[in-house]
Design an enzyme around this catalytic site. Structure first.
Site: not given
Length: 406
Positions: A209, A367, A338
């Protein structure tokens, strides 16, 4: 003629039997038809082989021959394959894993700040490969997706190191500076420390991330001087402006956005006394009221790091116009659904121009989700991919396919 007669007779029998069954058991017939329709949809639209983008060359050859998961279909958990459900439930399930006991190094930064570098205890040789990890927006070394992925590295003889950002992982914030998507100097400091301590070890870096964004910034800026030999970016954002826009869409995205904005404030609140000298340009009461990530970045992040505006910060944080500069083998892995990184914002043309870069995009996964199996429990698809990629890079670097950084 006989074949036509047989076919017509069989078709008639099937139609007659189906009609009779429906009339006799309408509820069961309805449930069965819905099940068949769902199975058809799942097998044709959900369970798919990932999209793979990579320029022909030695990196692509290594991936295609040594990372077999690239050629597998990803079968997301059938009863939980939506982007938000994959994201939330995988987070919960990984969170059930026990906390990990680390040995901690505290690294002082040039401006007086402190970073925490957590090592998984081991008695490995001095030149053992090093698996380096960087967590996301509010993550640290005990975050669920870190706990689920590092066993893959440890079981294959890698020394594991996890970098905690300033003020994260239980370390007090020593200076009025946190971290952001372009603040890769702390990562540079940590990698330099690791390389000085283990000069003969290769380093395979994994950023997840926001950690992947920061790692990407480091790789783009460092180019040939990067201190890691290979990298993988998981569920990272390549165009933050697009990500912010996506997260502000009505519905579950907006609810998640509000939750993350509050979580970001909670990372600042314990250290708010450190920011008293910035009260003139940064009103913490206004920061506290932020209901979106963009509002938080506008009121806090962009001002703390001296950007002219939040849009200026987002422009500088974009990887989409820098990623062509990466000089070490780097795999970018994400899901097409995502919510932080819409498929249409992925720079999928760049891997065709840069032989060091590859993209792998699953149709589903959310995600940092990527759950699979009817009864899902780690390792999920992402952990399996990481393990195969790590081994491929270790063997390729040892065999001289890729140049080892000294």
């Amino acid at each position: 003629m006989a074949d036509d007669y047989t076919t017509n007779t069989l078709s008639g029998w099937i139609l007659e039997s189906t009609t009779f069954f429906y009339q006799s058991n309408p509820r069961i017939a309805f449930i069965m038809s819905m099940g068949i329709a769902f199975l058809y949809y799942y097998l044709t639209s959900v369970a798919k082989k990932p999209e793979f983008y990579c320029k022909p060359g030695k990196f692509r050859q290594v991936l295609e021959t040594m990372v077999p998961i690239l050629n597998e279909k990803f079968y997301p958990t059938p009863w939980c394959f939506g982007t938000h459900s994959q994201t939330a439930l995988s987070n919960f399930i990984r969170g059930l894993l026990p906390n990990i006991k680390y040995q901690r190094d505290l690294l002082e930064t040039p401006d007086g700040g402190v970073l925490a570098l957590d090592w998984l205890p081991s008695d490995l040789p001095q030149d053992a490969p090093i698996a380096f990890f960087m967590a996301g927006l509010t993550g640290h070394s005990q975050t669920e997706y870190i706990k689920s992925i590092i066993p893959s590295a440890a079981k294959h003889g890698c020394r594991v190191a996890v970098l905690n950002n300033r003020g994260r992982g239980g370390v007090d914030l020593k200076t009025p500076r946190t971290y952001c998507a372009v603040s890769h100097d702390d990562m540079d400091l940590a990698l330099t420390h690791i390389k000085n301590r283990y000069p003969n070890s290769m380093i395979v870096a994994c950023g997840i991330s926001l950690g992947g964004v920061i790692l990407g910034q480091y790789l783009c800026r460092s180019r040939e001087n990067a201190l890691c030999d290979a990298a993988i970016l998981v569920s990272s954002v390549f165009n933050i402006s697009e990500a912010v826009y996506s997260m502000e869409l009505p519905g579950l995205n907006r609810l998640l956005n509000r939750h993350l904005a509050h979580t970001l404030w909670l990372t600042v609140e314990p250290h708010k006394d450190k920011f008293k000298e910035f009260q003139e340009k940064c009103d913490l009461e206004e920061v506290k009221k932020s209901t979106t990530i963009k509002e938080f970045d506008e009121r806090f992040t962009s001002k703390m790091f001296g950007f002219q505006s939040v849009d200026h910060y987002y422009d500088e944080a974009k990887l989409i116009n820098k990623i062509h500069n990466i000089k070490v083998p780097t795999l970018c892995f994400c899901a097409a659904d995502d919510m932080f990184q819409p498929h249409n914002a992925l720079p999928l043309q760049i891997p065709e121009e840069n032989e060091n870069l590859a993209f792998l995009v699953t149709a589903r996964g959310g995600h940092i989700g990527f759950m699979e199996g009817v009864l899902p429990f780690p390792p999920f698809f992402s952990e399996r991919l990481y393990e195969q990629y790590l081994l491929a890079m270790i063997h390729s670097i040892r065999d001289g396919v890729f140049k080892k950084i000294l």
